[in-house]
Design an enzyme around this catalytic site. Structure first.
Site, PDB file in Angstrom:
ATOM      1  N   LYS A 194       0.881  -1.158   0.000  1.00 26.51           N
ATOM      2  CA  LYS A 194       0.000   0.000   0.000  1.00 26.51           C
ATOM      3  C   LYS A 194       0.924   1.214   0.000  1.00 26.51           C
ATOM      4  CE  LYS A 194      -4.169   1.721   0.235  1.00 26.51           C
ATOM      5  NZ  LYS A 194      -5.112   1.672  -0.879  1.00 26.51           N
ATOM      6  N   ASP A 251      -2.487 -12.120   5.591  1.00 30.43           N
ATOM      7  CA  ASP A 251      -3.533 -12.752   6.401  1.00 30.43           C
ATOM      8  C   ASP A 251      -4.878 -12.612   5.685  1.00 30.43           C
ATOM      9  OD1 ASP A 251      -4.805 -13.887   8.714  1.00 30.43           O
ATOM     10  OD2 ASP A 251      -5.427 -11.867   9.273  1.00 30.43           O
TER      11      ASP A 251
HETATM   12  C1  IPM Z   1      -3.761 -17.101  10.300  1.00 30.92           C
HETATM   13  C2  IPM Z   1      -4.619 -16.746  11.488  1.00 30.92           C
HETATM   14  C3  IPM Z   1      -3.724 -16.148  12.559  1.00 30.92           C
HETATM   15  C4  IPM Z   1      -3.130 -14.866  12.011  1.00 30.92           C
HETATM   16  C5  IPM Z   1      -4.395 -15.920  13.916  1.00 30.92           C
HETATM   17  C6  IPM Z   1      -5.054 -17.167  14.447  1.00 30.92           C
HETATM   18  C7  IPM Z   1      -3.432 -15.363  14.921  1.00 30.92           C
HETATM   19  O1  IPM Z   1      -5.648 -15.905  11.096  1.00 30.92           O
HETATM   20  O2  IPM Z   1      -2.809 -17.885  10.462  1.00 30.92           O
HETATM   21  O3  IPM Z   1      -4.034 -16.604   9.208  1.00 30.92           O
HETATM   22  O4  IPM Z   1      -3.758 -13.805  12.059  1.00 30.92           O
HETATM   23  O5  IPM Z   1      -1.995 -14.921  11.519  1.00 30.92           O
HETATM   24 MG    MG Z   2      -5.795 -15.612   8.977  1.00 30.41          MG
END
Ligand code: IPM
Ligand code: MG
Length: 369
Positions: A194, A251
């Site tokens: 971004k 994520d």
């Molecule tokens: C992932 C999950 C994790 C993250 C959580 C459970 C901490 O969403 O592995 O994508 O945000 O990395």
């Molecule tokens: Mg995740």
């Protein structure tokens, strides 16, 4: 007999233990039928560990993870632990493992099995043949940046804050993983940032460009803004080969990519660290979460977990043929019409986790015959 490899299983919460049990059966099968054996130990993590030890990750379990050749992680979290102190939440265990083991590169492949092209929420022609690899930076960015916290401003106001930061070293090392993977695939990297708004990701773009020019001039590099990338993923996902991005964008975009394949229950992942003395720290986990709503009901889709185990065989132990066996068996099961509830389609046979597991073992027998 292949030398024993130290494998730590951390099933965790929700459906984690159920899908881990499926892998345990496959591990037994490998020992019997392929002379591939592992020195398996297990431990509690997440809510399960909190309930027993008052912490989501004990020092002992962390130490076991640091010395294992590979960690196979199930899933963590659930409503039961949503109200406990932030620092003791199940998720902290996963974040600590990633940080302490130095797992900076998270590989999240999104591959559409031919038999499932019409289970996707997108039109089959948009996703059939999809083979995308998301490389998510995993130990930096806003997930770990300091300062962070929630502070009281004193007049009934509070302020929550996090820090998004990246250093050149963090950017380059995950960039190299992406470029190297691209060389073994379609030779294209799309770096997502971004940079029109955030300086830390302007640096990301500049460093990716330099790295590409200097070390990987043979790989095609493009850049995309994160909002556009989200849009392009649902508009025309097949335009991508390898996508490399920051912790938080990765994520978000990887859940989106996972769903393109029909269900979150299909997607494996590998988290890898830097090689030291010939050893690469590694943790494998399905992208899906703990799915508390279906936990204990024998309904969970074990495919993501099985594929995570297959990635482990490939990346940590260089057992390509054995990994192929698993991948081919999964593909054959899906082609034969067996479906867990999450990927159920008209005219197919809805089966439980245990029925699917029995079928998996029979299919492995067939593949290995
Ligand atoms: C992932 C999950 C994790 C993250 C959580 C459970 C901490 O969403 O592995 O994508 O945000 O990395
Ligand atoms: Mg995740």
């Amino acid at each position: 007999m292949t030398a024993n490899k130290k494998l730590l299983m951390l099933p965790g919460d929700g459906i984690g233990p159920e899908v881990s049990a499926v892998v345990s059966r496959v591990i037994d099968w490998f020992a019997k039928r392929r002379q591939v054996s592992f020195d398996v130990s297990d431990g509690l993590v997440g809510g399960a560990s909190y309930d027993k030890h008052g912490t989501p990750l004990t020092d002992e379990t962390l130490a076991d993870a640091m010395t294992a050749d590979a960690v196979l992680f199930g899933a963590i979290g659930g409503p039961k632990w949503d109200t406990i102190d932030f620092s003791l939440r199940p998720e902290r265990a996963l974040l600590k493992l990633r940080k302490e083991m130095g797992l900076f590169a998270n590989l999240r492949p999104a591959v559409v099995f031919p038999a499932l092209a019409d289970a996707s929420s997108l039109k089959p022609e948009l996703v059939s043949g999809l083979d995308l690899m998301i490389v998510r930076e995993l130990t930096g960015g806003i997930y770990f940046g300091e300062p962070r916290g929630i502070e009281d401003l004193g007049w009934g106001e509070r302020r929550g804050f996090n820090t998004l930061e990246y250093t050149t070293k963090e950017i380059r090392r995950v960039g190299r993983v992406a470029f190297e993977l691209a060389r073994k695939r379609g030779n294209r990297v799309c770096s997502v940032d971004k940079s029109n708004v955030l300086e830390s990701t302007l640096l990301w773009r500049e460093e990716m460009t330099k790295l590409g020019e200097k070390e990987f001039p043979d790989v095609e590099l493009s850049h995309m803004l994160a909002d556009n990338a989200a849009m392009q993923l649902v508009r025309d996902p097949k335009q991508f080969d390898v996508m490399v991005t920051t912790n938080m964008f990765g994520d978000i975009l990887s859940d989106c990519a996972a769903m393109l394949t029909g269900s979150l229950g299909m997607l494996p992942s590998a988290s890898l660290g830097a090689e030291e003395n010939g050893r690469i720290p590694a943790l494998y986990e399905p992208v899906h979460g703990s799915a508390p709503d279906i936990a204990g009901k024998d309904m969970a889709n074990p495919v993501a977990m099985l594929s995570s185990f297959s990635m482990m065989l490939r990346y940590s132990f260089d057992l390509q043929e054995d990994a192929d066996l698993i991948d081919n068996a999964i593909s054959a099961l899906l082609s034969s019409g067996l479906r867990t509830a999450d990927i159920m389609q008209e005219g197919k046979a809805k089966v439980s986790t245990s029925v699917l597991t029995d079928a998996m073992i029979r299919e492995l027998d067939k593949q290995a015959a």
